[in-house]
Design an enzyme around this catalytic site. Structure first.
Site, short mmCIF file in Angstrom:
data_model
loop_
_atom_site.label_atom_id
_atom_site.label_comp_id
_atom_site.label_asym_id
_atom_site.label_seq_id
_atom_site.Cartn_x
_atom_site.Cartn_y
_atom_site.Cartn_z
N ASP A 45 4.25 3.76 -3.77
CA ASP A 45 5.23 2.70 -3.97
C ASP A 45 4.56 1.69 -4.90
O ASP A 45 3.35 1.75 -5.12
CB ASP A 45 5.55 2.08 -2.60
N ASP A 51 5.66 -2.24 -5.19
CA ASP A 51 5.62 -3.59 -4.61
C ASP A 51 4.86 -3.63 -3.28
O ASP A 51 5.15 -2.85 -2.37
CB ASP A 51 7.04 -4.11 -4.39
N TRP A 108 6.87 -8.61 -5.25
CA TRP A 108 8.08 -7.85 -5.54
C TRP A 108 8.41 -8.11 -7.00
O TRP A 108 8.62 -9.27 -7.40
CB TRP A 108 9.26 -8.29 -4.67
N ARG A 128 11.90 1.44 -5.05
CA ARG A 128 13.34 1.19 -4.92
C ARG A 128 13.73 -0.17 -5.50
O ARG A 128 14.74 -0.74 -5.12
CB ARG A 128 13.77 1.34 -3.46
N LYS A 143 14.37 6.14 -0.43
CA LYS A 143 13.25 6.90 -1.00
C LYS A 143 13.40 8.40 -0.79
O LYS A 143 12.77 9.19 -1.50
CB LYS A 143 11.92 6.42 -0.40
N ASP A 197 4.31 0.29 1.82
CA ASP A 197 4.12 -0.84 2.74
C ASP A 197 5.29 -1.02 3.70
O ASP A 197 5.23 -1.87 4.58
CB ASP A 197 3.91 -2.13 1.96
#
Length: 162
Positions: free
Chosen positions: A13, A15, A22, A71, A101, A124
């Site tokens: 991922d 962020d 973010w 995302r 996801k 996370d």
């Protein structure tokens, strides 16, 4: 002793996994690079977590295939930042767009011919970990300090024991 089982694809991922923000709310694209440093539109310096560049470089040099699953709604900014951080060379696959996801991973399966069981994933968010664990992906929850060498070693160990 036999060699331990290795993932055929390691997915990250973005962020709060590779960088401490973010990209769609905490920073302001577009990003620029000046004197080796990256800044957002507000002139705030952008930095990934401290060990991430080394982790990506090490995994890549050991022959692992890497991917991004994010995302975020800030697709352009996320891609620009990956490029400016010079991480583009490490990632064979990138799925960066809003949505579950599970969709990102089904695209990885289609593009690579791999199964969910062949993949190791760092994120996370517990909802993503839960959704993908149910599909057979080995998932590692990333703590507040982001991806580190120790965490990746832990992930590789978890994968080999499945």
């Amino acid at each position: 002793m036999s060699e331990r089982r290795k993932p055929k694809l390691i997915v990250f991922d973005l962020d709060y996994t590779l960088w401490p923000f973010w990209v769609d709310t905490h920073v302001t694209p577009p990003f620029t690079k000046k004197s080796g440093k990256i800044y957002d539109k507000q002139n705030h310096e952008i930095k990934p977590y401290p060990e991430v560049s080394k982790v990506l470089s090490d995994l890549h040099s050991k022959g692992y295939e890497l991917a991004i699953a994010s995302r975020t709604s800030e697709i352009q900014g996320a891609n620009q930042l990956v490029k400016l951080l010079d991480w583009d060379k490490y990632f064979k696959y990138k799925e960066i767009y809003p949505g579950c996801k599970v969709k990102h991973f089904s695209k990885f399966c289609q593009a690579s011919g791999l199964k969910h069981e062949d993949m190791l994933f760092f994120d996370d968010e517990t909802r993503n970990i839960r959704d993908l664990s149910e599909k057979g992906v080995t998932c590692i929850l990333v703590p507040g300090e982001g991806v580190s060498e120790k965490l990746v070693d832990h992930g590789l160990e978890q994968f080999s024991q499945k």
